[in-house]
Scaffold this active site. Structure first.
Site, PDB file in Angstrom:
ATOM      1  CE1 TYR A   1       0.224   4.521  -5.791  1.00 47.49           C
ATOM      2  CE2 TYR A   1       0.011   6.027  -3.940  1.00 47.49           C
ATOM      3  CZ  TYR A   1       0.573   4.903  -4.509  1.00 47.49           C
ATOM      4  OH  TYR A   1       1.479   4.146  -3.802  1.00 47.49           O
TER       5      TYR A   1
ATOM      6  CE  LYS B   1      -0.664   1.419  -3.999  1.00 44.63           C
ATOM      7  NZ  LYS B   1      -0.233   0.005  -4.225  1.00 44.63           N
TER       8      LYS B   1
ATOM      9  CB  SER C   1      -0.942  -0.034   1.208  1.00 47.42           C
ATOM     10  OG  SER C   1      -1.774   1.086   1.237  1.00 47.42           O
TER      11      SER C   1
END
Length: 272
Positions: free
Chosen positions: A148, A152, A134
């Site tokens: 992004y 995550k 992560s």
């Protein structure tokens, strides 16, 4: 006793560092890459213990096949590292549908498909360790990388649920949450949206983030990842790097303050 690893994105970055760390101590590694030429040094250096697999993690059937081949090759599957991924830079308004879908397909769905492929094997063994790469961006968020973060944060939630579902089968789950590192994550590996001029000031301020001033050394994570996979009771979450803890503390203190401040409204919304 040696372990068998399955590492996606083993050609560079953390994946390459961790593959080398495992191989150097005598473990077996099945390592994936889009281009097998990028892992030729590992093939030549460890012909008996490194198994190269060409893979695009967004292809679910190929993920299943790759995990199956790794298990057939080495006879077990102890550590699965979902490392393949990239960063996409763009303000939320700038993101195209294709850009967001591509980010999620690699960073989130790729990890999900590999995890699903590995779980039946690990359940049958009664042991295993899923390592999800992560980021501090998996628990906090900053301008310019919203897509992004979305990938995550999704991985974080999925993995926390997973950890509770598989604990009874002897399977551990760990989310590695690195801060800024000297990899090509923001360089050649990154994708970028077409820029809207109105966000020029926001972009300039984002470029001054303190984490860019003192990036971590990728090679320093080698000993750390081995400690995590060798732990009898590994953590669900662990930061890599100096900066993430401070970021998390400030972020969560702010959240708690806001939640407490608005608790009367929250209770009102509950009803009597």
């Amino acid at each position: 006793m040696s372990k068998t690893w399955f590492i996606t994105g083993a050609s560079k970055g953390f994946g390459r560092e961790w593959a080398e760390a495992a191989l150097e101590r005598g473990d077996n590694v099945a390592g994936t890459a889009r281009n097998l030429d990028d892992v030729k040094e590992l093939v030549d250096g460890y012909p008996d213990t490194f198994f190269p697999l060409q893979l695009d993690v967004t292809d679910r059937s190929a993920d299943v096949d790759a995990v199956k081949k790794a298990h057939e090759k080495f006879g077990q599957l102890d550590v699965v590292v979902n490392n393949a991924g990239y960063g996409h830079f763009g303000m939320v308004e700038e993101l195209t549908e294709d850009e967001v879908r591509a980010q999620l397909e690699t960073n989130f769905f790729g990890a999900l498909w590999v995890t699903q492929a590995a779980l039946p094997i690990m359940r049958a063994q009664g042991s295993g360790h899923i390592i999800q790469v992560s980021s501090i961006g998996g628990i906090s968020a900053f301008p310019t990388v919203g897509a992004y973060h979305a990938s995550k944060w999704a991985l974080e939630g999925l993995s926390q649920s997973l950890s509770q579902e598989v604990a009874g089968f002897g399977i551990h789950v760990t989310l590695i949450e690195p801060g800024g590192y000297s990899t090509d994550w923001s360089g050649p590996s990154a994708q970028r949206s077409d820029e809207i001029d109105a966000y020029a000031d926001v972009r300039e301020q984002a470029a001054k983030r303190p984490s860019a001033a003192d990036p971590g050394k990728p090679e320093a994570t080698r000993a750390a990842i081995l400690k995590v996979v060798d732990a009898e009771n590994p953590p669900l979450r662990i930061f890599f790097g100096k900066a993430p803890l401070g970021i998390a503390e400030r972020d969560y203190e702010s959240r708690l303050q806001t939640w407490r401040e608005w608790q009367p409204v929250s209770e009102e919304a509950h009803g009597s």
